[in-house]
Design an enzyme around this catalytic site. Structure first.
Site, PDB file in Angstrom:
ATOM      1  N   ASN A   9      81.488  30.679 -22.128  1.00 43.68           N
ATOM      2  CA  ASN A   9      81.202  29.757 -23.227  1.00 43.68           C
ATOM      3  C   ASN A   9      82.544  29.294 -23.781  1.00 43.68           C
ATOM      4  O   ASN A   9      83.244  30.064 -24.441  1.00 43.68           O
ATOM      5  CB  ASN A   9      80.383  30.502 -24.292  1.00 43.68           C
ATOM      6  CG  ASN A   9      80.193  29.685 -25.552  1.00 43.68           C
ATOM      7  OD1 ASN A   9      80.447  28.485 -25.566  1.00 43.68           O
ATOM      8  ND2 ASN A   9      79.740  30.345 -26.619  1.00 43.68           N
ATOM      9  N   LYS A  11      83.163  27.144 -26.017  1.00 41.21           N
ATOM     10  CA  LYS A  11      83.136  26.775 -27.440  1.00 41.21           C
ATOM     11  C   LYS A  11      83.899  25.453 -27.646  1.00 41.21           C
ATOM     12  O   LYS A  11      83.827  24.570 -26.812  1.00 41.21           O
ATOM     13  CB  LYS A  11      83.684  27.920 -28.292  1.00 41.21           C
ATOM     14  CG  LYS A  11      82.965  29.242 -27.988  1.00 41.21           C
ATOM     15  CD  LYS A  11      83.305  30.357 -28.938  1.00 41.21           C
ATOM     16  CE  LYS A  11      82.539  31.619 -28.530  1.00 41.21           C
ATOM     17  NZ  LYS A  11      82.754  32.729 -29.436  1.00 41.21           N
ATOM     18  N   HIS A  95      73.359  30.623 -30.511  1.00 39.94           N
ATOM     19  CA  HIS A  95      74.598  31.406 -30.600  1.00 39.94           C
ATOM     20  C   HIS A  95      74.831  31.767 -32.071  1.00 39.94           C
ATOM     21  O   HIS A  95      74.536  30.972 -32.962  1.00 39.94           O
ATOM     22  CB  HIS A  95      75.775  30.592 -30.047  1.00 39.94           C
ATOM     23  CG  HIS A  95      77.005  31.427 -29.907  1.00 39.94           C
ATOM     24  ND1 HIS A  95      77.806  31.724 -30.982  1.00 39.94           N
ATOM     25  CD2 HIS A  95      77.529  32.065 -28.835  1.00 39.94           C
ATOM     26  CE1 HIS A  95      78.802  32.510 -30.563  1.00 39.94           C
ATOM     27  NE2 HIS A  95      78.658  32.729 -29.273  1.00 39.94           N
ATOM     28  N   GLU A  97      77.307  31.702 -33.866  1.00 38.57           N
ATOM     29  CA  GLU A  97      78.094  30.713 -34.621  1.00 38.57           C
ATOM     30  C   GLU A  97      77.207  29.557 -35.082  1.00 38.57           C
ATOM     31  O   GLU A  97      77.411  29.002 -36.157  1.00 38.57           O
ATOM     32  CB  GLU A  97      79.271  30.219 -33.754  1.00 38.57           C
ATOM     33  CG  GLU A  97      80.344  31.302 -33.643  1.00 38.57           C
ATOM     34  CD  GLU A  97      81.148  31.285 -32.358  1.00 38.57           C
ATOM     35  OE1 GLU A  97      81.142  30.269 -31.640  1.00 38.57           O
ATOM     36  OE2 GLU A  97      81.771  32.331 -32.054  1.00 38.57           O
ATOM     37  N   GLU A 167      74.151  39.549 -28.275  1.00 39.31           N
ATOM     38  CA  GLU A 167      75.512  39.412 -28.775  1.00 39.31           C
ATOM     39  C   GLU A 167      75.586  39.972 -30.186  1.00 39.31           C
ATOM     40  O   GLU A 167      75.275  39.255 -31.158  1.00 39.31           O
ATOM     41  CB  GLU A 167      75.922  37.942 -28.789  1.00 39.31           C
ATOM     42  CG  GLU A 167      75.927  37.306 -27.424  1.00 39.31           C
ATOM     43  CD  GLU A 167      76.925  36.162 -27.356  1.00 39.31           C
ATOM     44  OE1 GLU A 167      77.805  36.213 -26.495  1.00 39.31           O
ATOM     45  OE2 GLU A 167      76.850  35.254 -28.185  1.00 39.31           O
ATOM     46  N   GLY A 173      84.412  37.853 -30.691  1.00 42.64           N
ATOM     47  CA  GLY A 173      85.754  37.379 -31.039  1.00 42.64           C
ATOM     48  C   GLY A 173      86.547  38.363 -31.872  1.00 42.64           C
ATOM     49  O   GLY A 173      87.578  38.016 -32.434  1.00 42.64           O
ATOM     50  N   SER A 213      83.357  40.134 -26.930  1.00 50.30           N
ATOM     51  CA  SER A 213      84.635  40.693 -26.491  1.00 50.30           C
ATOM     52  C   SER A 213      84.606  41.276 -25.078  1.00 50.30           C
ATOM     53  O   SER A 213      85.263  42.282 -24.803  1.00 50.30           O
ATOM     54  CB  SER A 213      85.137  41.736 -27.501  1.00 50.30           C
ATOM     55  OG  SER A 213      85.320  41.126 -28.772  1.00 50.30           O
TER      56      SER A 213
END
Ligand code: PGA
Length: 252
Positions: A9, A11, A95, A97, A167, A173, A213
């Site tokens: 991904n 991003k 996701h 985010e 996730e 991250g 990660s």
């Protein structure tokens, strides 16, 4: 036997030349279909150029987001038909985010999943708890709600087209990976939750990938877990060598 998915991904990273360069390297390194399905999710602007590079290769293309309406006055949004047109086979939906920074709710994600399935796109449906949820002992409750509401009114046949990505938000991250056992425990729970809709025979074939990660060092121990069927890779998927390393380790 499940073919694992290893997906990068990207991003909001990579210009068109950067994305094309990466796609060419990937195509050269992995020219034949193998026992791992490789997916890249470039930003919208690079979808078509990446498709031009990868069209004769076994590597699949995913979008990172979409809108549920077919067309209309939705400035800044993109439809499933546009994604199919640009060469996408998959679309990442939900996701963390998108959920936290852009206010996407379980209800919105349900509409997105239904629209994706209708257009023939395969959703990679992301679920996962926050650190607060985990510390307060409600992680599984949260995951269960995300699955139930995300899959509301979706038929069993359609659920079979969906890949799930666990996730944990606290691992994205941050450099903090869930331990292989923590991830396995969550993946098992997700499979059991899906089995309540599909039955275990089908749920045992559902692809559930881990994200948060992931890097070449921790891939092996994650992939050794029986319910982990691949990875959704952020940071380490931006660098060709590390992404190729993750794919090779997953092929064992
Ligand atoms: P990360 O991102 O690998 O950089 O933690 C994963 C993701 O957001 O899918």
């Amino acid at each position: 036997m499940i073919n694992p998915i290893i997906a990068a991904n990207w991003k909001m990273h990579k210009t068109i030349p950067e994305a094309v360069k990466f796609a060419k390297q990937l195509k050269k390194e992995f020219p034949e279909p193998g026992d791992v399905d490789i997916v890249v999710a470039p930003p919208f602007t690079a979808l078509r150029p990446v498709m031009e590079v990868l069209k004769d290769s076994p590597i699949h293309i995913s979008a990172q987001n979409m809108h549920w309406e077919e067309k209309g006055a939705y400035t800044g949004e993109i439809s499933t038909a546009m994604l199919v047109d640009a060469g996408c086979e998959f679309v990442i939906i939900g996701h963390s985010e998108r959920r936290t920074l852009f206010g996407e709710t379980d209800g919105m994600l349900n509409r997105k999943i239904r629209a994706a399935l209708k257009s023939g796109l395969k959703p990679i449906f992301c679920i996962g708890e926050t650190l607060e949820d985990r510390e307060s002992g409600t992680a599984f409750e949260v995951i269960q709600k995300q699955i139930k509401e995300g899959l509301n009114n979706i038929t069993s046949d359609d659920i079979k087209q969906i890949a799930f990505a666990y996730e944990p938000v606290w691992a994205i991250g941050t450099g903090k990976t869930a331990t292989p056992l923590q991830a396995q425990e969550a993946h098992r729970f997700i499979r059991e939750t899906i089995a309540t809709d599909l039955g275990y025979a089908h749920a045992s074939k559902t692809v559930i990938i881990y994200g948060g990660s992931v890097n070449p060092e921790n891939t092996g121990s994650l992939m050794d877990q029986p319910d982990i069927n691949g990875a959704l890779v952020g940071g380490a998927g931006l660098d060709f060598e590390s992404f190729a390393g993750i794919i090779k380790i997953s092929k064992r």
